[in-house]
Design an enzyme around this catalytic site. Structure first.
Site, PDB file in Angstrom:
ATOM      1  N   ASP A  12     -27.984  32.117 -35.242  1.00  0.00           N
ATOM      2  CA  ASP A  12     -28.411  32.650 -33.955  1.00  0.00           C
ATOM      3  C   ASP A  12     -28.503  34.165 -34.078  1.00  0.00           C
ATOM      4  O   ASP A  12     -27.766  34.783 -34.850  1.00  0.00           O
ATOM      5  CB  ASP A  12     -27.415  32.270 -32.854  1.00  0.00           C
ATOM      6  CG  ASP A  12     -27.946  32.570 -31.465  1.00  0.00           C
ATOM      7  OD1 ASP A  12     -28.644  31.703 -30.909  1.00  0.00           O
ATOM      8  OD2 ASP A  12     -27.661  33.661 -30.949  1.00  0.00           O
ATOM      9  N   ASP A  53     -13.808  14.521 -26.793  1.00  0.00           N
ATOM     10  CA  ASP A  53     -12.871  13.429 -27.052  1.00  0.00           C
ATOM     11  C   ASP A  53     -13.266  12.640 -28.296  1.00  0.00           C
ATOM     12  O   ASP A  53     -12.394  12.153 -29.027  1.00  0.00           O
ATOM     13  CB  ASP A  53     -12.745  12.508 -25.838  1.00  0.00           C
ATOM     14  CG  ASP A  53     -14.078  12.021 -25.303  1.00  0.00           C
ATOM     15  OD1 ASP A  53     -15.129  12.562 -25.699  1.00  0.00           O
ATOM     16  OD2 ASP A  53     -14.082  11.090 -24.462  1.00  0.00           O
ATOM     17  N   HIS A  93     -11.200  12.433 -31.597  1.00  0.00           N
ATOM     18  CA  HIS A  93     -10.957  11.085 -32.126  1.00  0.00           C
ATOM     19  C   HIS A  93     -11.153  11.063 -33.644  1.00  0.00           C
ATOM     20  O   HIS A  93     -10.296  10.566 -34.388  1.00  0.00           O
ATOM     21  CB  HIS A  93     -11.906  10.095 -31.441  1.00  0.00           C
ATOM     22  CG  HIS A  93     -11.870   8.707 -31.991  1.00  0.00           C
ATOM     23  ND1 HIS A  93     -11.310   7.649 -31.306  1.00  0.00           N
ATOM     24  CD2 HIS A  93     -12.330   8.181 -33.169  1.00  0.00           C
ATOM     25  CE1 HIS A  93     -11.427   6.552 -32.030  1.00  0.00           C
ATOM     26  NE2 HIS A  93     -12.058   6.841 -33.162  1.00  0.00           N
ATOM     27  N   GLU A  94     -12.289  11.604 -34.108  1.00  0.00           N
ATOM     28  CA  GLU A  94     -12.582  11.535 -35.544  1.00  0.00           C
ATOM     29  C   GLU A  94     -11.620  12.405 -36.359  1.00  0.00           C
ATOM     30  O   GLU A  94     -11.184  12.013 -37.439  1.00  0.00           O
ATOM     31  CB  GLU A  94     -14.031  11.939 -35.808  1.00  0.00           C
ATOM     32  CG  GLU A  94     -15.062  11.029 -35.165  1.00  0.00           C
ATOM     33  CD  GLU A  94     -14.876   9.558 -35.524  1.00  0.00           C
ATOM     34  OE1 GLU A  94     -14.356   9.265 -36.620  1.00  0.00           O
ATOM     35  OE2 GLU A  94     -15.251   8.703 -34.704  1.00  0.00           O
ATOM     36  N   HIS A 103      -8.407  10.688 -37.084  1.00  0.00           N
ATOM     37  CA  HIS A 103      -8.424   9.770 -38.234  1.00  0.00           C
ATOM     38  C   HIS A 103      -7.943  10.489 -39.492  1.00  0.00           C
ATOM     39  O   HIS A 103      -7.247   9.910 -40.335  1.00  0.00           O
ATOM     40  CB  HIS A 103      -9.834   9.220 -38.455  1.00  0.00           C
ATOM     41  CG  HIS A 103     -10.191   8.053 -37.584  1.00  0.00           C
ATOM     42  ND1 HIS A 103      -9.373   6.945 -37.454  1.00  0.00           N
ATOM     43  CD2 HIS A 103     -11.291   7.815 -36.807  1.00  0.00           C
ATOM     44  CE1 HIS A 103      -9.942   6.078 -36.632  1.00  0.00           C
ATOM     45  NE2 HIS A 103     -11.109   6.581 -36.223  1.00  0.00           N
ATOM     46  N   GLU A 132      -7.151   3.163 -34.810  1.00  0.00           N
ATOM     47  CA  GLU A 132      -8.158   3.499 -33.810  1.00  0.00           C
ATOM     48  C   GLU A 132      -7.521   3.995 -32.511  1.00  0.00           C
ATOM     49  O   GLU A 132      -8.013   4.937 -31.872  1.00  0.00           O
ATOM     50  CB  GLU A 132      -9.037   2.283 -33.522  1.00  0.00           C
ATOM     51  CG  GLU A 132     -10.210   2.135 -34.460  1.00  0.00           C
ATOM     52  CD  GLU A 132     -11.177   3.300 -34.356  1.00  0.00           C
ATOM     53  OE1 GLU A 132     -11.493   3.730 -33.223  1.00  0.00           O
ATOM     54  OE2 GLU A 132     -11.622   3.796 -35.400  1.00  0.00           O
ATOM     55  N   GLU A 192      -9.014  16.455 -24.881  1.00  0.00           N
ATOM     56  CA  GLU A 192      -9.913  16.712 -23.760  1.00  0.00           C
ATOM     57  C   GLU A 192      -9.131  17.157 -22.529  1.00  0.00           C
ATOM     58  O   GLU A 192      -9.520  18.114 -21.834  1.00  0.00           O
ATOM     59  CB  GLU A 192     -10.721  15.465 -23.440  1.00  0.00           C
ATOM     60  CG  GLU A 192     -11.723  15.684 -22.313  1.00  0.00           C
ATOM     61  CD  GLU A 192     -12.588  14.464 -22.070  1.00  0.00           C
ATOM     62  OE1 GLU A 192     -13.809  14.634 -21.926  1.00  0.00           O
ATOM     63  OE2 GLU A 192     -12.035  13.344 -22.027  1.00  0.00           O
ATOM     64  N   GLU A 219     -11.940   7.536 -20.060  1.00  0.00           N
ATOM     65  CA  GLU A 219     -13.016   6.937 -20.848  1.00  0.00           C
ATOM     66  C   GLU A 219     -13.168   7.688 -22.163  1.00  0.00           C
ATOM     67  O   GLU A 219     -12.984   8.902 -22.227  1.00  0.00           O
ATOM     68  CB  GLU A 219     -14.335   6.989 -20.074  1.00  0.00           C
ATOM     69  CG  GLU A 219     -14.324   6.193 -18.790  1.00  0.00           C
ATOM     70  CD  GLU A 219     -15.588   6.383 -17.985  1.00  0.00           C
ATOM     71  OE1 GLU A 219     -15.859   5.542 -17.125  1.00  0.00           O
ATOM     72  OE2 GLU A 219     -16.304   7.387 -18.222  1.00  0.00           O
ATOM     73  N   HIS A 247     -11.370  -1.932 -33.230  1.00  0.00           N
ATOM     74  CA  HIS A 247     -11.818  -1.278 -32.007  1.00  0.00           C
ATOM     75  C   HIS A 247     -11.565  -2.135 -30.775  1.00  0.00           C
ATOM     76  O   HIS A 247     -11.863  -1.714 -29.651  1.00  0.00           O
ATOM     77  CB  HIS A 247     -13.317  -0.963 -32.082  1.00  0.00           C
ATOM     78  CG  HIS A 247     -13.673   0.032 -33.126  1.00  0.00           C
ATOM     79  ND1 HIS A 247     -14.011  -0.329 -34.414  1.00  0.00           N
ATOM     80  CD2 HIS A 247     -13.707   1.393 -33.090  1.00  0.00           C
ATOM     81  CE1 HIS A 247     -14.267   0.760 -35.120  1.00  0.00           C
ATOM     82  NE2 HIS A 247     -14.087   1.821 -34.355  1.00  0.00           N
TER      83      HIS A 247
END
Length: 877
Positions: free
Chosen positions: A288, A368, A372-373, A376, A396, A407, A418, A464
Site C-alpha cells: 500500500d 474467530d 480457530h486456525e 490448532h 476442534e 473475538e 457463532e 467437527h
C-alpha cells in the site's frame, strides 16, 4: 486398607517382567490416584506433602512403584512455567530406546518437587512382532496406502520458497521416518508392535498424514490426518470488523507491506497465492502507498487486512492472557496465506502456517476463524490431540473455544457464540443442535467413533460434530444456564465469565491433556485445572463440575463438607492446652477426636488439654445434609518429656519483612511451611516440630525464601546443649545472596549430646551489613525460626545402663508384644528416615503395640525410661 488395581508389565515371550507392583495407595507419598475409565490403569497420580519425589527422581520413582524394567526410560521434550510458578514438563516414554507412540507423561512440579504426574502410563505390554523390513520398504508401502499422483518432497522450488517464508533453514518436505512402538488396536492384551512412522505429505491429491507401517510385514497399522481444517458448509462471510488499527512494515517511502516485523518473536506475515494451490512461484506480499488499507476490490483483497488484524489479535490474546509466545511458545513466525485455490471453501492449519480460501465469493477470514486456525497450532504444540475420534473432537472444540474468546477480547461488537459471520456460519456454541452437533456426550447427533478412516466420509469420526459437547460446556461455563440434557438430567450452571473459563480451558489443554485424551479425560483434568487455579470448593470449581455434568460427563457438584483445621497455643510439655481453629467448609456440625482417649467435642473451635506426653493424631468429622468428610492429621500434637534449654540470646527482628522471611524448612522429617505471608514479629518458635537424627550421618536441608529477593540464610544447632550457639562449630549451613531455594547438607557430629532435644535455629536476612551469621543479632529485615532435633543412636545395641526390653513376634503382621524390664516409660516408633510415626505411654511390663496401619518395611522402636533410651529394629510383613 483400600487397594487399587496393580500393574503388570510383560515384554514378549522371552522378556518376562510379571511381578505385581505394590499398591500405590499404600505409599505415604501418594495422595490420589485416578484410573482411566477405558483402560482401568492410572492416568493421574497426585503426590502428598510428605513426598520427596523430585523432577530428577521421578523416572526412578515410576520404575520402582510401577515396577517398570530398567530399559524403560523417559526424556523431556517440552517445558512450560505457568503464572502460578509451577513447571510442567512433557516427557516421551521409551522402551529399549524406542519411543512408545503417544506415550506422553506430563510432570507437574514446584521448586523441583513433583506435585503430580499424568498421561499415558505404561501398563501391560507384549511386543507382538519383529523388525524384518527396512525403512525404504516401509516408505514404499506407505506410498501405496496414500496412492498419490505426486508428493511434496518432489516440489523442490515450493520447498525452498517456504523455507524462506517461514525463516526455517531446516524446513523440508522429506518424509520423516522413525521406528516406534505402537499399541495394537486389534490386540486383546494391549500388545505393541514395532512400526515405521512416516510423515507423508502428498501434493496431488493433497493430503498430509502420519502413516504407521508394521515393521514385520509391511501392513498398514494406523493413519492420522495432520491437516486441520474448517470442513465448512454454507456460503461465505460478508461482514468484517470495521476500521481497525494494524501494524505494518514500512519498506520504503510510500511503500508498506502487510508484515509486522517488530512484534515479539518473528512477527506476523500475510501474503496471497493468487488462487494457486502451490508455492512453486512463491507468494506475493500485499502493499500500500499510504498505509491506509482500503483493499475492497474484485479480487477480495480485503481478506488480507481482516486476516492480518485477526492474526495480530490472536497472538496478543495468547501472549497477554496466557503468557504464550506464539503457537509454539518460541515466537515462530505467524504466516497466513489468503486466496488459496479458486473459490476454495475452507481454512486450514497446515503444521506451520495457515491458508484461507475465498469461499463462494467471500473470504473466510473473520477473527474467530483466524483464531480457530491458530489454536490448532497451539494444540499441536501442547496436548498434540490426534485429529480423529474423541481426541479430534476435542481438538476442534479447543479451536472454537479460543476463536470465540479472541473475538470476545478484541471485538465485542461482532462477538457471538457463532463460529463464522453472516451467511457463513459454521457452528453455534450456544446451541450445537442448530448445526446437527451434540450438546450431550453420546446424545442427539453424536457421531459414532468407529472406522475413522481419512478416506471415508465420517469427518474423521465426527471431529467437527462431536466438538459440540465441549463447545456447549464452555458456553455454559462462561454464560451460565439451566435446562435438561439428552439423558433427561436437569442442570444448573452459574456463569464464571470468559476470563476464568479461558484460564481453566488453557490449563487443561497446555498442562494435562495428551494426544489420545478423550472427553472423560477432558472432564477430569478440566475439573483438576479449576481446582489448581481457584481452589477446591470455589465457584469456578463448582461451575466446572456442573457444566461437565450438563453435557453428560459426571454428576452435579454436591456440596459435601470439606474438613480442615489448624492449632494455636501449642506447648511441647504437659499439661498443654491446645486451641483448634476450624476452617472447614460447608459443614453445620462437627465431631472431634483428640487422639489421647479422653472426651471428644462437638464444638466448632474447641480447646483441649493434653495431660501426658505422647504423639497424638487428631480427627475431625464435618457433616452437612449431603454427607460428611473426615480429616485425620497424623502426629499433629507432640508432647515431650523434655524440651530444649532456653536460648541464652534474645531473638529480635527490626522491621521484619514478610516477603523476605522463611517460606519453608525441609530437614529430615521436618517439612514446615510458614509462607512468610504475614508479619510474624520476625520470630516463630517451632520447637514442638522435632526430628530425630543419627550422629556421624549427613542430612540434606532445603530452605525456601522469597522468589524475588536474594537473602542470606544461616542454620545453627546447639550440639553441646549449652543454650548458646558456639561459632563457628555450630554454624552448620549457610548461603549468601541467594534467591528462593537454599540447598545443602548438614553433618551431625559424633560429639553431639545424645538423646536430648537440641535447639536448631534458621535465620533469613537480606542485610549484608547486619552479619546474619551471628544468631543473636537483631535482624534489620527477615525472619528467625527455631526447631528441635534429637541426636540418637537408633541402631545402637541395648546395653546394661539402658532400658532392657524385647518385642515379639518380629517380624510382626498386625501387632506385637513389648516386654519392658521396668513398668513405666514411653515408646516411640520411627520409620527409616527418622520420621516419628507413633508415641505412647507404657504403664505395664507387657504392652500390646498395634501396627496394623503400617506399610510393610523396616521400623525402629525407641524406649524411654528413667531418662534413659534404648532402640531396636523391627519388621512389618
Amino acid at each position: 486398607m483400600k487397594k487399587i488395581a496393580t500393574l503388570v508389565i510383560v515384554f514378549g515371550t522371552t522378556i518376562c517382567f510379571a511381578q505385581q507392583t505394590r499398591s500405590l495407595q499404600e505409599s505415604a507419598e501418594v495422595k490420589q490416584v485416578h484410573l482411566n475409565q477405558k483402560s482401568n490403569q492410572p492416568d493421574f497420580i497426585e503426590f502428598s506433602d510428605k513426598s520427596s519425589v523430585s523432577t530428577q527422581t521421578i523416572e526412578n520413582w515410576l520404575k520402582s512403584n510401577l515396577q517398570l524394567p530398567e530399559n524403560f526410560s523417559i526424556a523431556k521434550t517440552k517445558s512450560l512455567t505457568d503464572k502460578m510458578g509451577q513447571q510442567h514438563d512433557k516427557f516421551q516414554t521409551y522402551f529399549d530406546n524406542y519411543p512408545i507412540e503417544f506415550g506422553i507423561l506430563n510432570v507437574h512440579s514446584s521448586a523441583g518437587k513433583v506435585i503430580s504426574v499424568n498421561g499415558n502410563m505404561v501398563s501391560s505390554i507384549t511386543l507382538e512382532n519383529r523388525v524384518l523390513i527396512n525403512s525404504e520398504s516401509a516408505l514404499l508401502e506407505a506410498k501405496n496406502v496414500v496412492n498419490a499422483k505426486s508428493y511434496k518432497w518432489d516440489q523442490k522450488l515450493e520447498e525452498a520458497n517456504l523455507r524462506t517464508a517461514l525463516n526455517r533453514p531446516d524446513f523440508s518436505y522429506d518424509p520423516k521416518t522413525s521406528l516406534v512402538l505402537l499399541r495394537d488396536s486389534k490386540s486383546e492384551n494391549s500388545g505393541m508392535r514395532y512400526a515405521y512412522k512416516m510423515d507423508i505429505y502428498a501434493h496431488e491429491p493433497e493430503s498430509r498424514e502420519d502413516i504407521y507401517i508394521d515393521a514385520e510385514n509391511g501392513s498398514l497399522l494406523l493413519r492420522v490426518n495432520k491437516i486441520m481444517d474448517g470442513n465448512v458448509t454454507g456460503t461465505a462471510i460478508t461482514k468484517y470488523h470495521g476500521t481497525k488499527t494494524i501494524i505494518t512494515d514500512s519498506i520504503s517511502p510510500n511503500r508498506y507491506e502487510l508484515h509486522e516485523v517488530d512484534r515479539l518473536g518473528e512477527g506476523v506475515e500475510i501474503e496471497t497465492l493468487n488462487s494457486r494451490t502451490n508455492f512453486e512461484s512463491g507468494s506475493i506480499p500485499f502493499t500500500d502507498s499510504n498505509n491506509v488499507w482500503n483493499n475492497v476490490n474484485a479480487a477480495k483483497d480485503e481478506a488480507a487486512t481482516d486476516g492480518h488484524w485477526g492474526l495480530e489479535k490472536s497472538f496478543d490474546y495468547f501472549f497477554l492472557t496466557h503468557n504464550r509466545l506464539g503457537y509454539d511458545n518460541f515466537g515462530s513466525k505467524l504466516l497466513l496465506y489468503v486466496h488459496f485455490d479458486k473459490n476454495w471453501f475452507n481454512a486450514q492449519w497446515v503444521g506451520s502456517y495457515m491458508r484461507f480460501g475465498d469461499g463462494n465469493g467471500q473470504p473466510l477470514t473473520s477473527i474467530d476463524v483466524v483464531g480457530h486456525e491458530l489454536t490448532h497450532g497451539v494444540t499441536q504444540e501442547t496436548a498434540g490431540l490426534l485429529y480423529q475420534g474423541e481426541s479430534g473432537g476435542l481438538n476442534e472444540s479447543f479451536s472454537d473455544i479460543f476463536g470465540s474468546a479472541i473475538e470476545y477480547a478484541y471485538d465485542t461488537l461482532t462477538e457471538s457464540w457463532e463460529i463464522g459471520k453472516g451467511s457463513f456460519v459454521l457452528r453455534d456454541m450456544a446451541n450445537p443442535n442448530r448445526f446437527f452437533q451434540p450438546d450431550t456426550y453420546e446424545g442427539t447427533s453424536w457421531s459414532p467413533v468407529i472406522n475413522c478412516s481419512p478416506t471415508g466420509n465420517n469427518d474423521f469420526c465426527g471431529v467437527h460434530t462431536n466438538s459440540g459437547v465441549q463447545n456447549f460446556w464452555y458456553y455454559l461455563l462462561v454464560n451460565g444456564g439451566t435446562g435438561t440434557n439428552d439423558n433427561g438430567d436437569t442442570y444448573s450452571v452459574q456463569a464464571i465469565g470468559f476470563e476464568d473459563a479461558g484460564a481453566i480451558t488453557y490449563r487443561n489443554l497446555s498442562v494435562y491433556l495428551t494426544p489420545t485424551s478423550d472427553f472423560a479425560d477432558a472432564a477430569f483434568f478440566g475439573i483438576k485445572s479449576a481446582i489448581d487455579l481457584f481452589g477446591e470448593g470455589s465457584q469456578q470449581h463448582i461451575s466446572t463440575v456442573n457444566a461437565w455434568s450438563a453435557v453428560g460427563l459426571g454428576k452435579p457438584y454436591t456440596f459435601l463438607p470439606v474438613s480442615d483445621f489448624s492449632v494455636q497455643s501449642l506447648q511441647c510439655t504437659a499439661p498443654s492446652t491446645v486451641q483448634f481453629i476450624n476452617s472447614s467448609g460447608s459443614a453445620n456440625s462437627y465431631k472431634w477426636d483428640f487422639g489421647d482417649g479422653s472426651a471428644t467435642s462437638t464444638l466448632k473451635n474447641p480447646s483441649h488439654i493434653y495431660s501426658l506426653p505422647g504423639s497424638y493424631s487428631v480427627k475431625l468429622i464435618s457433616t452437612n445434609n449431603n454427607g460428611s468428610d473426615t480429616l485425620i492429621k497424623a502426629a499433629l500434637v507432640n508432647i515431650f518429656t523434655q524440651t530444649t534449654i532456653p536460648s541464652l540470646c534474645a531473638v529480635s527482628s527490626i522491621n521484619p519483612f514478610a516477603k523476605i522471611g522463611i517460606y519453608r524448612v525441609q530437614f529430615n522429617s521436618i517439612d514446615f511451611a510458614s509462607l512468610a505471608a504475614v508479619d510474624e514479629g520476625g520470630y516463630l518458635d517451632n520447637e514442638c516440630i522435632r526430628t530425630y537424627v543419627q550422629p556421624g550421618l549427613i542430612y540434606p536441608i532445603t530452605i525456601t525464601t522469597s522468589p524475588s529477593n536474594s537473602v542470606f540464610t544461616r542454620t545453627l544447632i546447639d550440639f553441646n546443649d549449652n543454650g548458646d550457639f558456639d561459632l563457628p562449630n555450630e554454624l552448620v549451613f549457610s548461603t549468601n545472596q541467594t534467591i528462593q531455594t537454599h540447598i545443602g547438607n548438614i553433618q551431625i557430629p559424633s560429639t553431639a549430646v545424645l538423646d536430648k532435644p537440641l535447639r536448631m535455629r534458621i535465620i533469613s536476612s537480606r542485610s549484608n551489613g547486619n552479619q546474619p551469621d551471628l544468631p543473636c543479632n537483631a535482624l534489620k529485615g527477615g525472619q528467625i525460626e527455631d526447631y528441635s532435633i534429637v541426636v540418637t543412636n537408633v541402631v545402637g545395641i541395648n546395653q546394661n545402663d539402658k532400658p532392657q526390653f524385647s518385642i515379639a513376634p518380629n517380624p510382626a503382621s498386625s501387632s506385637f508384644v513389648l516386654t519392658l524390664e521396668s513398668n513405666k516409660g514411653y515408646y516411640s516408633i520411627f520409620d527409616v528416615s527418622g520420621r516419628l510415626l507413633k508415641k505412647a505411654q507404657i504403664n505395664a511390663q507387657i504392652t500390646a503395640v498395634d501396627v496394623n496401619d503400617f506399610a510393610k518395611g523396616l521400623y525402629f522402636i525407641q524406649i524411654e525410661s528413667d531418662s534413659k533410651y534404648a532402640t531396636s529394629k523391627f519388621l512389618v510383613d
